[in-house]
Design a protein around this motif. Structure first.
Motif, short mmCIF file in Angstrom:
data_model
loop_
_atom_site.label_atom_id
_atom_site.label_comp_id
_atom_site.label_asym_id
_atom_site.label_seq_id
_atom_site.Cartn_x
_atom_site.Cartn_y
_atom_site.Cartn_z
N THR A 111 2.10 -5.16 12.28
CA THR A 111 0.67 -5.42 12.07
C THR A 111 0.46 -6.37 10.88
OG1 THR A 111 0.10 -3.24 12.95
CG2 THR A 111 -1.56 -4.35 11.62
N SER B 14 -3.47 -7.83 20.34
CA SER B 14 -3.46 -7.83 18.88
C SER B 14 -3.42 -6.41 18.32
CB SER B 14 -4.71 -8.53 18.34
OG SER B 14 -4.72 -9.90 18.69
N TYR C 226 -8.74 -11.67 19.07
CA TYR C 226 -7.96 -12.83 18.63
C TYR C 226 -7.06 -13.44 19.71
CZ TYR C 226 -9.21 -10.78 14.12
OH TYR C 226 -9.90 -10.26 13.06
N ALA D 272 -1.20 -10.08 11.16
CA ALA D 272 -2.43 -10.39 10.43
C ALA D 272 -2.25 -11.63 9.56
CB ALA D 272 -2.85 -9.19 9.57
N TYR E 270 -5.23 -4.65 7.10
CA TYR E 270 -3.99 -4.79 7.87
C TYR E 270 -2.91 -5.48 7.04
CZ TYR E 270 -7.25 -3.82 11.68
OH TYR E 270 -8.21 -3.26 12.47
N LEU F 77 -9.28 -9.00 7.61
CA LEU F 77 -7.94 -8.48 7.94
C LEU F 77 -7.24 -7.89 6.73
CD1 LEU F 77 -6.76 -11.44 10.20
CD2 LEU F 77 -7.46 -9.17 10.97
N THR G 75 -4.24 -5.82 15.28
CA THR G 75 -5.24 -5.85 14.21
C THR G 75 -6.64 -5.61 14.78
OG1 THR G 75 -5.27 -8.26 14.50
CG2 THR G 75 -3.89 -7.36 12.73
N GLY H 227 -3.19 -0.36 11.95
CA GLY H 227 -3.42 -1.06 13.20
C GLY H 227 -2.98 -0.22 14.40
#
Length: 1012
Positions: A285, A411, A428, A289, A306, A303, A413, A313
């Motif tokens: 994670t 993702s 993302y 990030a 993370y 972020l 995150t 995460g």
């Protein structure tokens, strides 16, 4: 002298031995001591004279265990005999200085002198040759020594040491020329291929025949405990007797029946614990990030948790995977007298997959009875009832909604749900729905109820002449339900679906068998009629007001739709076969079958002849000098024509399709447009096959070798073509293509050790196969596969002349180079050998390899030491390639997956991976992502110990521990080199596209088996 009564249970005749040995297996019999003693006293009433003496004894097997129901008969006086009781004991009054014959099905008979002896201990040894002496070949049986065709044989002993959840699993690696492919999903799809792929557009599945009845549902729902033996008919001589449906081979299953003798009760229970392994690794994670901030311009403050580790995460594979558990319980009861034999079994299996919310249950019950009503009439009735219940909303198919593909590209995150409990989408990277929501929020249940059964009446008309009428039913009721949750998609949809399939079959078989001198003749004539009727119905609703009732309230939907359908086809068949044997040296078999199918219009009838010959060279006098080394040498050759009629009913008729359109209003109007184009002259797809085989036996058959070379050619292939110059791409059927399969099947069995307390048997099966499309049409020179991920990956497979079905077609990767900005980018070869960053799809694509292995092998080892048993089973495949589209998405910024997730991506930049954010063309249909799928796998390791009845006082108790899929040696970087995410659109063309195969887990199984 007291008159001797005629035995109620005649001694084992050759005819009875043959009937008991069909399939090559034997069930040991057991009952209470009192029942066995009563049987021994009531069955034989022996004359007593002053010259007689009382002899007692005990009969054991090689492991020292008592054998129940063994026949002990005074030599030369068949009316004087007895059978052993539950402890293997017997008592018999015989003449002095006489000899007794001790025999038991599946064991070598012994003659024992009783002169001067009053107590005997006799050990019988298994007769491996007898156990496989009779082979089921379709509408009859034949001694293995008389077999002229190519038939792979496997009895239940071959897989008794491996916990088998499905019958198909037992075939994998244990028969040469037979390949098994599994989706891995509990209760999911499986494919069996016999000597390759023969059809371009239609099914390559073999025909499944269970106890003489064609089974439309294949092997699904069958309790593996009920399997007595499996024969796979491979060459045209063997399969031609099934004519139109034998083009892809025939899998014949014989289930267990009751046996003459004491009652036997068997209980088997096992518990398996499974875990996935060899899962591709993704970035942590924190690393992910940081990469988002550095390369995607993501907000670092958003972020921060993370990056500093305060927010762990989501580990998507940890969310999708868990420990799977399989419970399997089986009970079987066998009982029989000379006149009536019965068999009953029941099975319950509960399997939880290693991916959450994937489950499968099976309930199965079987009952069989055989009764000799009169000397001239025998009745057999068999019924199998089974139900499977499978659940799990994800299909794990070749599409970008496969949760494995999505999960490895999502993702970490992010949060799983929002404040309202709705599943979040990836902010993302991946455009697909939440992978955990795909398996957990959505619902999908699939239930199948199967009823199969048959009633046989066998008329013994006169010596050698029998007539058998078999009438069977195969009923399949399939229901599947689905719910798409608003928590995942923002709207709720449901559907209910039902399909009922009813297949009826009547087979009338007249067989004449006669021997005179060295001549033996068997002639068979068959008239058969079968039909299949399908009824289907479905309803669907959109915009459900609430989900509390799941998929059970259609009135809760804002909009509703319904559909139904019906189809039926039937077939009439006539069969003639003659088998001739002279002096056990020369064998000749001729078969002819005519099939008439309602699926075709003008050319309904197809005709399928075959011929086979064999020469047992080792039975010739000139072979005697080497017989002590090579005791068996046989040459076989066969040629025949078989067919394939697998098109949907009414496909050759002109038809219209319905279409609903609302013209921008709230009302749907039904209209019609062109459906099928009439093809009245369409006819059977034909497969011509030549087989040359050699069978060897060395050192009194301690070493057995079988080699088959085969040439298999499909002509008049059923090929779909598109109409030219017609808007709508209308398709129609033609007889156009040709496909070739050539190869070698090898089977080697060695009885390495055969001592009293130690036995070791090793079996090796190996197959080599070359598949090639030899002819298409001028109009259709190439057939492209379907794209598994539209917008992300183009079609990656092709069917073209000179290449195999399942051939990969795409760009050749030429490595990396730096562009004007100093960024690393991918390059590809052009047709002229130069490199480019932007290859042309029309001119710069190449044949890259094929998905089917060139060589497959299976290696099985069984070692017995006293009460211990050890089994090690391995299989392997070489020569196949697999397009790793999961790895492609994890390392690309394209289409549905817009950022990288692979753990090693950044360390490979400039070596194998381009610079993030570069103006780069990354193609999934290129050999950059094509990997060798060679592997060597330990399928099963097991250790078992049996506590004999003399120790437990109530039953033989067998305890076992085993490991399945213990390890796999492979260079493939995906989850499983043999895993399959099956295509939803084709037959075999898209094999080898890895969009996220369901993991093949490592499983540890604990089992207990009781024989009462």
């Amino acid at each position: 002298m007291e008159k001797v009564k005629k035995p109620l249970l005649p001694l084992m005749t050759k005819q009875l031995a043959v009937s008991l040995l069909i399939g090559g297996g034997i069930m040991l019999c057991a009952t209470s001591a009192s029942a066995a003693d009563e049987l021994a006293r009531s069955v034989y009433n022996v004359a007593q004279t002053p010259q007689n003496q009382q002899v007692t004894g005990r009969v054991l097997d090689a492991a020292g265990e008592p054998l129940i129901g063994v026949s002990v008969v005074e030599k030369g006086n068949k009316s004087n005999g007895t059978v052993t009781d539950i402890d293997g004991n017997f008592s018999l009054r015989v003449s002095k200085s006489q000899t007794v014959v001790v025999s038991y099905v599946g064991y070598k008979a012994q003659e024992v002198s009783v002169a001067g002896k009053k107590n005997l201990q006799i050990t019988l040894h298994e007769d491996a040759e007898m156990l496989s002496d009779v082979v089921v070949i379709g509408y009859g049986t034949v001694k293995k020594a008389d077999l002229a065709g190519s038939v792979a044989i496997m009895d239940s002993k071959s897989f008794k040491d491996q916990p088998v959840a499905r019958v198909e699993d037992a075939l994998n690696g244990r028969m040469s020329g037979v390949q098994v492919m599994s989706s891995g999903v509990p209760g999911g799809a499986m494919k069996i291929r016999v000597r390759g792929t023969s059809s371009v557009n239609k099914s390559n599945d073999p025909l499944y025949v269970v106890d003489g009845i064609v089974r439309e549902t294949g092997l699904e729902g069958i309790n593996p405990e009920d399997i007595q033996s499996i024969q796979v008919l491979k060459d045209a001589s063997s399969t031609a007797i099934y004519g139109a449906r034998g083009a892809n081979g025939v899998v014949m299953v014989q289930t267990k029946t009751g046996k003459v003798g004491a009652t036997q009760v068997t209980f088997d229970a096992s518990l398996g614990v499974s875990n996935a392994y060899h899962i591709p690794e993704v970035m942590s994670t924190k690393d992910y990030a940081n990469a988002l901030v550095q390369y995607k311009g993501a907000d670092a403050s958003a972020l921060a948790g993370y990056i500093d580790g305060s927010n762990k995460g989501i580990d998507w594979m940890d969310q999708l995977l868990h420990t799977g558990v399989t419970q399997n319980y089986k009970v079987a009861i066998s009982k029989g007298t000379e006149g009536t034999q019965t068999y009953f079994s029941a099975n319950y299996m509960d399997q939880t997959g290693v991916i959450r919310d994937t489950k499968s249950k099976r309930y199965a019950v079987k009952f069989n009875i055989h009764n000799k009503l009169y000397k001239w009439l025998e009745l057999t009735a068999d019924a199998n009832l089974s139900r499977t219940e499978n659940s799990g909303s994800a299909g794990f198919a070749q599409n970008q909604s496969n949760p494995i593909w999505v999960g490895l590209n999502y993702s970490p995150t992010m949060e799983m749900t929002d404040a309202n409990g709705n599943y979040n989408k990836d902010p993302y990277n991946n455009i697909q729905a939440n992978p955990y929501g795909l398996i957990h929020a959505n619902k999908s249940d699939r239930n199948r109820t199967m009823v199969t059964g048959h009633v046989d009446l066998k008329f013994n008309i006169c010596d050698g002449l029998t007539f058998t009428t078999t009438n069977g039913i195969d009923f399949n009721d399939y229901k599947w339900y689905s719910l798409s949750s608003t928590k995942l998609f923002g709207k709720t949809e449901m559907s209910n679906n039902n399909a009922q399939v009813m297949a009826l079959q009547t087979t009338n078989n007249l067989t004449y068998q006669h021997s005179w001198g060295d001549h033996n003749l068997t002639a068979t004539g068959v008239w058969e009629a079968s039909n299949r009727e399908i009824r289907r119905m479905s309803i669907e609703g959109k915009g459900l007001g609430q989900e509390a009732l799941g998929y059970w309230n259609i009135k809760n939907a804002v909009s509703r739709d319904a559909d139904n359908g019906y189809s039926k086809w039937l077939m009439l068949s006539g069969v003639a076969r003659v088998m001739y044997n002279y002096a056990d040296k020369y064998m000749l078999t001729g078969t002819f079958r005519a099939d008439g199918s309602s699926r075709f219009t003008n050319k309904k009838w197809g005709y399928f002849p075959s011929i086979a010959a064999a020469w047992t060279v080792s039975n010739e006098k000139f072979w005697e000098p080497v017989r002590n080394v090579v005791d068996n040498f046989k040459v076989r050759a066969s040629y025949g024509v078989i067919g394939n009629q697998d098109i949907d009913p009414y496909s050759t008729l002109a038809s219209l399709k319905t279409l609903s359109f609302n013209y921008g209003t709230d009302t749907n109007y039904t209209g019609y447009w062109a459906g099928n184009i009439a093809t009245p002259d369409l006819t059977w797809e034909k497969v011509k096959q030549f087989d040359l085989g050699f069978d060897f036996g060395f050192f009194n058959s301690r070493l057995s070798l079988g080699v088959d070379l085969f040439w298999k050619k499909t002509t008049d292939a059923l090929l779909k073509q598109s109409s030219t110059g017609y808007i709508g791409a209308l398709e129609y059927w033609t007889n156009a293509g040709e496909v070739s399969n050539k190869g070698v099947d090898v089977s080697l069995t060695a009885q390495i050790l055969q001592k009293k307390d130690l036995q070791w048997t090793s079996t090796l099966n190996l197959s080599y196969l070359k598949n090639e499309v030899t002819k298409l049409t001028a109009q259709t020179k190439r057939l492209y596969g379907n794209s598994p991920s539209p917008g992300t990956v183009d079609a990656s497979t092709i069917i073209t002349e000179g290449e195999a079905i399942g051939t990969f077609y795409g760009f050749k990767w030429a490595g990396l180079e730096q562009n004007e900005k100093g960024q690393w980018v991918d390059t590809y070869y052009k047709a002229d050998g130069t490199k480019t960053r932007t290859p042309n799809a029309d001119t710069d694509r190449f044949v890259l390899g094929h998905s089917n292995p060139d060589v497959t092998l299976g290696w099985n080892n069984t070692i017995s030491f006293k009460n211990w048993e050890f089994n090690a089973f391995f299989n392997a495949a070489f020569g196949a390639k697999r397009l790793n589209l999961v790895r492609y998405a994890m390392n690309s910024e394209v289409g549905a997956s817009m950022f990288v997730t692979d753990k090693d991506y950044f360390s490979e930049v400039g070596k194998t991976m381009p610079t993030i954010g570069a103006e780069n063309k990354t193609y999934g249909n290129s050999d950059k992502w094509l990997e060798n799928a060679n592997y060597f796998r330990c399928e099963n390791i097991s250790v078992a110990y049996t506590f004999p009845r003399k120790q437990t006082k109530f039953a033989d108790v067998r305890l076992s521990i085993s490991a399945q899929n213990l390890f796999t040696i492979t260079g493939y970087k995906g989850i499983d080199p043999a895993g399959n995410s099956f295509s939803e659109h084709n037959v075999d063309n898209n094999n080898g596209l890895d969009m996220g195969a369901y993991p093949n887990p490592r499983t540890f199984t604990f089992g207990v088996r009781l024989n009462f």
